[in-house]
Design a protein around this motif. Structure first.
Motif, PDB file in Angstrom:
ATOM      1  N   GLY A 132      -1.365  -1.198  -8.157  1.00 11.79           N
ATOM      2  CA  GLY A 132      -0.936  -1.293  -9.545  1.00 11.79           C
ATOM      3  C   GLY A 132       0.459  -0.723  -9.704  1.00 11.79           C
ATOM      4  O   GLY A 132       0.825   0.234  -9.015  1.00 11.79           O
ATOM      5  N   PHE A 133       1.229  -1.324 -10.605  1.00 13.28           N
ATOM      6  CA  PHE A 133       2.591  -0.882 -10.894  1.00 13.28           C
ATOM      7  C   PHE A 133       2.711  -0.774 -12.408  1.00 13.28           C
ATOM      8  O   PHE A 133       2.371  -1.715 -13.122  1.00 13.28           O
ATOM      9  CB  PHE A 133       3.609  -1.883 -10.342  1.00 13.28           C
ATOM     10  N   TYR A 134       3.212   0.355 -12.891  1.00 13.97           N
ATOM     11  CA  TYR A 134       3.187   0.656 -14.316  1.00 13.97           C
ATOM     12  C   TYR A 134       4.584   1.066 -14.771  1.00 13.97           C
ATOM     13  O   TYR A 134       5.017   2.188 -14.564  1.00 13.97           O
ATOM     14  CB  TYR A 134       2.179   1.780 -14.588  1.00 13.97           C
ATOM     15  N   TYR A 135       5.288   0.124 -15.379  1.00 16.39           N
ATOM     16  CA  TYR A 135       6.642   0.370 -15.861  1.00 16.39           C
ATOM     17  C   TYR A 135       6.647   0.119 -17.364  1.00 16.39           C
ATOM     18  O   TYR A 135       6.963  -0.972 -17.821  1.00 16.39           O
ATOM     19  CB  TYR A 135       7.649  -0.540 -15.150  1.00 16.39           C
ATOM     20  N   LEU A 136       6.287   1.141 -18.142  1.00 19.53           N
ATOM     21  CA  LEU A 136       6.164   0.977 -19.590  1.00 19.53           C
ATOM     22  C   LEU A 136       7.529   0.831 -20.259  1.00 19.53           C
ATOM     23  O   LEU A 136       7.654   0.177 -21.281  1.00 19.53           O
ATOM     24  CB  LEU A 136       5.381   2.139 -20.182  1.00 19.53           C
ATOM     25  N   ARG A 140      -0.963  -5.611 -11.841  1.00 13.94           N
ATOM     26  CA  ARG A 140      -2.096  -5.248 -10.991  1.00 13.94           C
ATOM     27  C   ARG A 140      -2.358  -6.382 -10.018  1.00 13.94           C
ATOM     28  O   ARG A 140      -2.309  -7.556 -10.395  1.00 13.94           O
ATOM     29  CB  ARG A 140      -3.341  -5.011 -11.846  1.00 13.94           C
ATOM     30  N   PHE A 141      -2.632  -6.009  -8.774  1.00 11.45           N
ATOM     31  CA  PHE A 141      -2.905  -6.996  -7.737  1.00 11.45           C
ATOM     32  C   PHE A 141      -4.170  -6.599  -7.003  1.00 11.45           C
ATOM     33  O   PHE A 141      -4.372  -5.424  -6.690  1.00 11.45           O
ATOM     34  CB  PHE A 141      -1.740  -7.049  -6.730  1.00 11.45           C
ATOM     35  N   GLU A 142      -5.017  -7.583  -6.720  1.00 16.61           N
ATOM     36  CA  GLU A 142      -6.233  -7.368  -5.938  1.00 16.61           C
ATOM     37  C   GLU A 142      -6.220  -8.255  -4.715  1.00 16.61           C
ATOM     38  O   GLU A 142      -5.803  -9.411  -4.780  1.00 16.61           O
ATOM     39  CB  GLU A 142      -7.490  -7.723  -6.760  1.00 16.61           C
ATOM     40  N   LYS A 143      -6.703  -7.704  -3.610  1.00 17.97           N
ATOM     41  CA  LYS A 143      -6.842  -8.496  -2.392  1.00 17.97           C
ATOM     42  C   LYS A 143      -7.923  -9.547  -2.644  1.00 17.97           C
ATOM     43  O   LYS A 143      -8.964  -9.258  -3.234  1.00 17.97           O
ATOM     44  CB  LYS A 143      -7.247  -7.599  -1.228  1.00 17.97           C
ATOM     45  N   LYS A 172      -8.681 -16.002  -1.659  1.00 16.68           N
ATOM     46  CA  LYS A 172      -8.016 -17.178  -2.225  1.00 16.68           C
ATOM     47  C   LYS A 172      -6.767 -16.789  -3.015  1.00 16.68           C
ATOM     48  O   LYS A 172      -6.296 -17.554  -3.842  1.00 16.68           O
ATOM     49  CB  LYS A 172      -8.985 -17.936  -3.128  1.00 16.68           C
ATOM     50  N   GLY A 173      -6.235 -15.604  -2.747  1.00 17.20           N
ATOM     51  CA  GLY A 173      -5.046 -15.157  -3.460  1.00 17.20           C
ATOM     52  C   GLY A 173      -3.839 -16.020  -3.150  1.00 17.20           C
ATOM     53  O   GLY A 173      -3.716 -16.571  -2.056  1.00 17.20           O
ATOM     54  N   ASP A 174      -2.933 -16.147  -4.122  1.00 17.58           N
ATOM     55  CA  ASP A 174      -1.760 -17.003  -3.950  1.00 17.58           C
ATOM     56  C   ASP A 174      -0.510 -16.230  -3.530  1.00 17.58           C
ATOM     57  O   ASP A 174       0.539 -16.819  -3.304  1.00 17.58           O
ATOM     58  CB  ASP A 174      -1.479 -17.786  -5.233  1.00 17.58           C
ATOM     59  N   ILE A 175      -0.609 -14.915  -3.401  1.00 17.74           N
ATOM     60  CA  ILE A 175       0.521 -14.097  -2.953  1.00 17.74           C
ATOM     61  C   ILE A 175       0.198 -13.616  -1.544  1.00 17.74           C
ATOM     62  O   ILE A 175      -0.766 -12.885  -1.337  1.00 17.74           O
ATOM     63  CB  ILE A 175       0.740 -12.897  -3.890  1.00 17.74           C
ATOM     64  N   VAL A 176       0.973 -14.046  -0.584  1.00 18.19           N
ATOM     65  CA  VAL A 176       0.723 -13.673   0.812  1.00 18.19           C
ATOM     66  C   VAL A 176       1.712 -12.588   1.214  1.00 18.19           C
ATOM     67  O   VAL A 176       2.923 -12.772   1.136  1.00 18.19           O
ATOM     68  CB  VAL A 176       0.850 -14.895   1.752  1.00 18.19           C
ATOM     69  N   VAL A 186      -3.916  -9.775 -11.448  1.00 19.84           N
ATOM     70  CA  VAL A 186      -5.034  -9.704 -12.395  1.00 19.84           C
ATOM     71  C   VAL A 186      -4.618  -8.872 -13.611  1.00 19.84           C
ATOM     72  O   VAL A 186      -3.704  -8.052 -13.536  1.00 19.84           O
ATOM     73  CB  VAL A 186      -6.294  -9.090 -11.741  1.00 19.84           C
ATOM     74  N   ASP A 187      -5.322  -9.096 -14.724  1.00 16.20           N
ATOM     75  CA  ASP A 187      -5.059  -8.310 -15.938  1.00 16.20           C
ATOM     76  C   ASP A 187      -5.732  -6.938 -15.869  1.00 16.20           C
ATOM     77  O   ASP A 187      -5.192  -5.955 -16.365  1.00 16.20           O
ATOM     78  CB  ASP A 187      -5.551  -9.058 -17.182  1.00 16.20           C
ATOM     79  N   THR A 188      -6.925  -6.888 -15.277  1.00 16.96           N
ATOM     80  CA  THR A 188      -7.646  -5.621 -15.081  1.00 16.96           C
ATOM     81  C   THR A 188      -8.294  -5.668 -13.701  1.00 16.96           C
ATOM     82  O   THR A 188      -8.588  -6.750 -13.174  1.00 16.96           O
ATOM     83  CB  THR A 188      -8.754  -5.407 -16.142  1.00 16.96           C
ATOM     84  N   PHE A 189      -8.511  -4.506 -13.127  1.00 12.82           N
ATOM     85  CA  PHE A 189      -9.165  -4.454 -11.827  1.00 12.82           C
ATOM     86  C   PHE A 189     -10.638  -4.814 -11.990  1.00 12.82           C
ATOM     87  O   PHE A 189     -11.295  -4.364 -12.924  1.00 12.82           O
ATOM     88  CB  PHE A 189      -9.055  -3.058 -11.213  1.00 12.82           C
TER      89      PHE A 189
END
Length: 192
Positions: A7-11, A24-27, A30-34, A44-47
């Protein structure tokens, strides 16, 4: 095994990386970011409960992993230890996260008194910075306290936490993927 979420949080707009927003990124198979390791992630919006991750953990890990990335980019040599001060530094979980992610021993700054080490000293970061500035200017430091004029005060670093080598290996293995996703978040934030 590398972490399964980041997760990266830059308010507010951040300078390094240049980004704004929450990412937020989850492994995911079928993920599109390699990532460089070949692991696939999806944004993802939430874990999810499957990720077994939460924002609090991701915020702490993200900050310390970003420190690793930025320090490595400076090619400043091996980091040998970290001195921590302030309120959050009293958290055992944060102390251990620093040791495990950065892979170095953690020390607490304090003032050595006749009663022992006082790690609760007010404004230790500012105090330490002032002392360092005085030393660089070759100005002699009068280290006596106002409450006890006859006693000298010395500033010490007390070792408080060791690295768990197995956990550090997991974070070290995930660092390239973390950096790739952090850069992805920056590019995404700039283009939107």
């Amino acid at each position: 095994m590398a972490p399964n979420a980041f997760g990266f949080y830059y308010l507010a707009t951040e300078i390094l990386p240049y980004a704004k927003g929450v990412f937020r990124f989850e492994k995911c198979d079928k993920g599109d970011i390699v990532c460089p390791s070949g692991a696939k992630y999806k944004q993802v919006d939430t874990f999810s409960s499957d990720a077994n991750w939460n924002d609090a953990r991701a915020i702490v890990e993200s900050q310390f992993m970003s420190m690793c990335v930025d320090y490595n980019r400076k090619k400043a040599g091996a980091l040998t230890g970290v001195a921590i001060t302030g309120g959050a530094s009293k958290s055992r979980a944060i102390q251990q996260a620093i040791a495990d992610i950065l892979g170095v021993p953690v020390f607490a700054a304090g003032i050595q008194t006749a009663e022992g080490v006082d790690k609760q000293a007010l404004a230790m970061p500012a105090y330490g910075g002032a002392i360092r500035a005085l030393n660089q200017l070759d100005i002699p430091l009068d280290a006596s306290t106002k409450s006890k004029p006859d006693s000298a005060v010395s500033y010490v670093l007390q070792h408080i936490c060791r690295t768990n080598c197995n956990k550090h290996a997991v974070y070290a293995q995930a660092l390239d993927d973390f950096e790739f996703l952090r850069d992805f978040a920056s590019r995404t934030s700039i283009s939107s």
